[in-house]
Design a protein around this motif. Structure first.
Motif, PDB file in Angstrom:
ATOM      1  N   ARG A  47      41.195  10.175  79.532  1.00  0.00           N
ATOM      2  CA  ARG A  47      41.836   9.974  78.228  1.00  0.00           C
ATOM      3  C   ARG A  47      43.120   9.178  78.328  1.00  0.00           C
ATOM      4  O   ARG A  47      43.719   8.824  77.316  1.00  0.00           O
ATOM      5  N   SER A  48      43.551   8.878  79.559  1.00  0.00           N
ATOM      6  CA  SER A  48      44.728   8.023  79.664  1.00  0.00           C
ATOM      7  C   SER A  48      44.328   6.549  79.522  1.00  0.00           C
ATOM      8  O   SER A  48      45.178   5.697  79.285  1.00  0.00           O
ATOM      9  N   ASP A  49      43.016   6.253  79.657  1.00  0.00           N
ATOM     10  CA  ASP A  49      42.577   4.876  79.407  1.00  0.00           C
ATOM     11  C   ASP A  49      42.551   4.645  77.905  1.00  0.00           C
ATOM     12  O   ASP A  49      41.999   5.457  77.167  1.00  0.00           O
ATOM     13  N   GLU A  50      43.112   3.527  77.494  1.00  0.00           N
ATOM     14  CA  GLU A  50      43.275   3.315  76.062  1.00  0.00           C
ATOM     15  C   GLU A  50      41.962   3.401  75.288  1.00  0.00           C
ATOM     16  O   GLU A  50      41.881   3.999  74.228  1.00  0.00           O
ATOM     17  N   THR A  55      37.887   9.502  72.977  1.00  0.00           N
ATOM     18  CA  THR A  55      36.509   9.803  73.363  1.00  0.00           C
ATOM     19  C   THR A  55      36.517  10.639  74.642  1.00  0.00           C
ATOM     20  O   THR A  55      36.803  10.129  75.721  1.00  0.00           O
ATOM     21  N   ASP A  56      36.217  11.903  74.462  1.00  0.00           N
ATOM     22  CA  ASP A  56      36.366  12.853  75.560  1.00  0.00           C
ATOM     23  C   ASP A  56      35.026  13.046  76.275  1.00  0.00           C
ATOM     24  O   ASP A  56      34.065  13.521  75.680  1.00  0.00           O
ATOM     25  N   GLY A 264      21.857   7.777  66.643  1.00  0.00           N
ATOM     26  CA  GLY A 264      21.624   8.848  67.608  1.00  0.00           C
ATOM     27  C   GLY A 264      22.743   9.032  68.604  1.00  0.00           C
ATOM     28  O   GLY A 264      23.834   8.480  68.473  1.00  0.00           O
ATOM     29  N   SER A 265      22.426   9.833  69.608  1.00  0.00           N
ATOM     30  CA  SER A 265      23.235  10.189  70.764  1.00  0.00           C
ATOM     31  C   SER A 265      24.228  11.309  70.464  1.00  0.00           C
ATOM     32  O   SER A 265      24.635  11.527  69.327  1.00  0.00           O
ATOM     33  N   ARG A 266      24.580  11.998  71.533  1.00  0.00           N
ATOM     34  CA  ARG A 266      25.603  13.051  71.457  1.00  0.00           C
ATOM     35  C   ARG A 266      26.970  12.397  71.441  1.00  0.00           C
ATOM     36  O   ARG A 266      27.828  12.692  70.608  1.00  0.00           O
ATOM     37  N   LEU A 267      27.136  11.498  72.386  1.00  0.00           N
ATOM     38  CA  LEU A 267      28.380  10.749  72.476  1.00  0.00           C
ATOM     39  C   LEU A 267      28.022   9.320  72.837  1.00  0.00           C
ATOM     40  O   LEU A 267      27.209   9.093  73.728  1.00  0.00           O
ATOM     41  N   ALA A 268      28.600   8.388  72.109  1.00  0.00           N
ATOM     42  CA  ALA A 268      28.351   6.981  72.406  1.00  0.00           C
ATOM     43  C   ALA A 268      29.666   6.274  72.625  1.00  0.00           C
ATOM     44  O   ALA A 268      30.635   6.488  71.887  1.00  0.00           O
ATOM     45  N   LYS A 269      29.687   5.472  73.660  1.00  0.00           N
ATOM     46  CA  LYS A 269      30.841   4.595  73.868  1.00  0.00           C
ATOM     47  C   LYS A 269      30.228   3.216  74.100  1.00  0.00           C
ATOM     48  O   LYS A 269      29.569   2.983  75.111  1.00  0.00           O
ATOM     49  N   VAL A 270      30.427   2.356  73.120  1.00  0.00           N
ATOM     50  CA  VAL A 270      29.747   1.068  73.146  1.00  0.00           C
ATOM     51  C   VAL A 270      30.768  -0.043  72.954  1.00  0.00           C
ATOM     52  O   VAL A 270      31.633   0.046  72.081  1.00  0.00           O
ATOM     53  N   ARG A 294      27.691  17.324  65.608  1.00  0.00           N
ATOM     54  CA  ARG A 294      28.942  17.087  66.327  1.00  0.00           C
ATOM     55  C   ARG A 294      28.913  15.749  67.055  1.00  0.00           C
ATOM     56  O   ARG A 294      29.581  15.567  68.077  1.00  0.00           O
ATOM     57  N   GLN A 295      28.118  14.837  66.574  1.00  0.00           N
ATOM     58  CA  GLN A 295      28.030  13.522  67.218  1.00  0.00           C
ATOM     59  C   GLN A 295      29.386  12.824  67.265  1.00  0.00           C
ATOM     60  O   GLN A 295      30.202  12.964  66.355  1.00  0.00           O
ATOM     61  N   HIS A 296      29.559  12.049  68.308  1.00  0.00           N
ATOM     62  CA  HIS A 296      30.773  11.254  68.461  1.00  0.00           C
ATOM     63  C   HIS A 296      30.350   9.840  68.846  1.00  0.00           C
ATOM     64  O   HIS A 296      29.798   9.628  69.908  1.00  0.00           O
TER      65      HIS A 296
END
Ligand SMILES: Nc1ncnc2c1ncn2[C@@H]1O[C@H](COP(=O)(O)OP(=O)(O)OP(=O)(O)O)[C@@H](O)[C@H]1O
Ligand SMILES: [Mg+2]
Lengths: 437, 273
Positions: A47-50, A55-56, A264-270, A294-296
């Protein structure tokens, strides 16, 4: 139970075994090895990356996944959503990170179009792909996920359209995950000068055991005066971890229309990155997100104007239910040389629940002085007065909400020029709307 | 027996604040009622309470349609039973085309038992009817393709409300200042159109500050609202008196209601500051 064999953990032994089982050209093996080195040298982002502040991923356990192995047993492929009533120029399917099958229309193959399994075609057309694959629009060094992808991608799709060939039938790929599988798929699209194509991609889950890990990348090169319509529908189930780096380089007088649906997805970082590298390039990106539970979903877009006289227009709209959350971070970057840039970015969010949350962080970085760049974002709630107005005309509350949400996305639907995409996306969105509290 | 909309001793509060303080009104299908009264007296509140706005809470009394209690029904069920309201301030719904909106609405109102997802009325049939009705209202068919009330001028919105009235063919219609925002010609046209839609087929409650809308729709009854009550009921002559002479006489005759009205309006001035 159907599954690709998978040794848990991305270990040195697993990587060596993976490499030796493949018969790849040296340049590709070198690229994999240097990516592996990067993978070993760093930690997962924190979480220190900007980019990861909001996004945890502390609950993500990389070691519970591994490099996809060979497929065993029956393969269950879900019904595609994007292709109803469409005559396809080619079709491909993958399951748990392995290619199932590809087909391409004879008339396109005869004109030199390549569409098929990337790993196989990288061997067969080594010199053709060498300047591009894992190089032109991909950077293994971005973070640990991209390094992992660069080292271990096991399957993927190549679409190559030679100069001057206009393909008027869309290509389609479906990537499925089941039973907590892993997909490290890579997509490489090369449109040579003056060519035209449409590519529809979608993802989905099958099987009773949900979840999985997707760590993918997309590299697209749109050559001078070429035109690409690209549709990506992300429909993983809501326990899949989804990480993806997507980059398109658009050359002079070329155009890209990119429509993205994220459900979709539980957590997405795109990360979605478009580079306008040749004068007169035109890019339109349409993003739709609809989250629940609780999607993120975290989307980072970058429209980088390198050349002058280019136009980029990014519109992202998200509707959020329950306790879901979206993060949209947009950046227009205009280089000193990119005079007469016309850049636009916008993110609109519609909250259907008091516990949903949408963060929008637009940004501009402009070095040229003769440009027109605008950006904006809005977040609103479904309006009770609007619901009452529709109810007074005989709409049930549910129908009213569905209509209001569909209306919210209409601006994007109006921009989508492929009917089957407009309809399937519209239907998928309408199905999602539930009671609004 | 004609259909009867009956309001008995209706008390309505908005956000806990009492607005209507015992309204009695009976409208039969085929009758035209004019509802007048100074600003803030509660006319729109009465209409919204009949239509079923969830923010307008009935604290006592009842509203029945042929004996069935409407207060227990959501607005959409009331619409399907034949209640309609043309709003003083219609809402816009961005991204939803007027024609799609109306086709869905018309289907639901004409087939009150329709479940979500069941067939809509056939496109061709609907288009034909819509086009004819827009023609009579002298509305450009272009409006059907525009988003519901989105970017409409004040007058265009009111015309669109009349179009909805024409399409939904309710048993009872409340027209809340449908004449405001319309130019003189448009008011005349609106007045004619309402008559043409069929005064005799509907029970009409026309809320207005002017007499133009009543030109082609002479009221059988005129009511004056003051301080959340109907203080006087008469015929056309009462409507004419109020139009020419204002509410002076009424205010003097009903000082208690007038005090209530002034208090309601004064409170607004404070809360609007
Ligand atoms: N949604 C609301 N929230 C707060 N107060 C309201 C609301 N609706 C009505 N009121 C108050 O109730 C009172 C009556 O309002 P209403 O709109 O019914 O008056 P009206 O007779 O229609 O006036 P006008 O002739 O100006 O349209 C006013 O004091 C008004 O401010
Ligand atoms: Mg009013």
């Amino acid at each position: 139970m159907t599954q690709a064999t998978l040794t848990p953990g991305f270990t040195k032994e697993a990587f060596d075994a993976f490499l030796s089982a493949r018969n790849e050209p040296d340049w590709l093996i070198d690229r994999r090895r240097s990516a592996w080195k990067l993978f070993c040298e760093q930690d997962l982002p924190g979480r220190s990356d900007e980019e990861w502040m909001r996004t945890d991923i502390r609950l993500f356990k990389l070691d519970s996944f591994g490099i996809p192995g060979e497929l065993q047993g029956a393969i269950e492929v879900p019904t595609p959503l994007l292709t109803a009533g469409v005559d396809l120029g080619g079709q491909g399917t993958s399951f748990n990170g392995q290619t199932v099958e590809y087909s391409v229309g004879q008339k396109w193959a005869d004109q030199g179009v390549l569409f098929g399994d990337l790993a196989q075609l990288a061997v067969e057309h080594s010199e053709l792909l060498r300047p591009y694959l894992m190089k032109r629009a991909f950077d293994s060094a971005a973070d640990k996920f991209s390094a992992l992808h660069g080292a271990c991608w096991s399957n993927g799709t190549l679409l190559y359209v030679p100069s001057g060939v206009a393909v008027d039938e869309p290509f389609h790929t479906l990537s499925a995950l089941a039973n907590g599988g892993v997909d490290l798929g890579h997509l490489l699209v090369i449109l040579e000068e003056g060519s035209e194509a449409t590519l529809l991609t979608e993802t989905a889950n099958t099987g009773s055991v949900a979840g999985g890990f997707h760590c993918g990348a997309t590299e697209i090169i749109v050559g001078p005066k070429a035109h690409l319509r690209y549709v990506s529908l992300q429909n993983w189930d809501q326990r899949v971890w989804h990480f993806s780096r997507e980059k398109v380089a658009v050359d002079g007088d070329a155009s890209l229309q990119w429509t993205m649906g994220a459900l979709g997805s539980r957590l997405a970082k795109v990360n979605q990155h478009v580079e306008l590298t040749g004068a007169g390039a035109q890019v339109q990106v349409n993003g739709t997100m609809f989250t629940e539970g609780r999607q993120h979903l975290s989307y980072h877009t970058r429209q980088h104007h390198v050349a002058p006289n280019c136009r980029s227009d990014f519109l992202y709209k998200a509707a959020l239910q329950d306790k879901s959350r979206t993060v949209w971070r947009g950046m227009i970057k205009v280089d000193l040389e990119a005079q007469k840039t016309d850049g636009y970015q916008r993110n609109d969010n519609l909250l259907l629940s008091s516990q949903a949350r949408a963060d929008a962080i637009p940004g501009l970085e402009i070095e040229a002085d003769d440009v027109r760049c605008t950006h904006g974002s809005t977040t609103s709630r479904v309006d009770d007065e609007m619901i009452f107005y529709a109810q007074s005309r005989g709409f049930t509350r549910e129908e009213a909400i569905r209509m209001i949400v569909t209306g919210f996305f209409q601006q994007i639907f109006d921009r989508i020029s492929i009917e089957s995409v407009r309809e399937s996306l519209g239907m998928a969105i309408a199905r999602r709307v539930r009671e609004y509290e | 027996m004609p259909d009867i909309l009956k309001i008995e001793n209706l008390h309505v509060a908005v956000a806990g604040k009492p607005i209507l303080k015992g309204v009695d009104l009976e409208i039969r299908r085929g009758q035209t009622h004019a509802l007048m009264g100074p600003n803030g007296s509660g006319k729109s509140t009465l209409g919204l309470a009949i239509m079923g706005h969830p923010g307008y809470e009935a604290t006592a009394g009842g509203i029945t349609l042929n004996g069935d209690e409407l207060l227990d029904m959501e607005a959409d069920e009331r619409a399907r039973r034949g209640i309609f309201m043309a709003f003083q301030r219609p809402l816009s719904i961005p991204g939803v085309k007027m024609s799609d909106f109306l086709r869905h609405a018309t289907t639901n109102v004409r087939n009150p038992d329709r479940k979500e997802g069941e067939e809509l009325i056939p496109m061709r049939e609907f288009r034909k009817e819509l086009k004819a009705k827009m023609g009579r209202l002298q509305m450009d068919t272009e409006f059907a393709r525009r988003y519901v009330n989105d970017g409409f001028s004040g007058g265009e919105m009111k015309r669109a409300e009349i179009l909805q009235l024409a399409m939904l063919q309710p048993k009872f219609a409340i027209l809340d200042e449908t004449d405001s925002g319309l130019d003189a010609d448009a008011v005349r046209l609106a007045s004619q159109s309402i008559a043409e839609i069929g005064r005799e087929k509907m029970g009409l409650l026309i809320i207005t500050h002017h007499d133009k809308l009543l030109e082609h729709n002479p009221p059988d009854f005129a009511h004056v609202m003051l301080g959340g009550r109907i203080v006087e009921t008469g015929g056309t002559e009462l409507a004419e008196e109020l139009h020419s002479q204002g509410y002076e006489r009424i205010r003097e005759k009903y000082p208690e209601a007038d005090a209530d009205n002034q208090q309601m309006v004064a409170k607004d001035a404070v809360t609007n500051m």
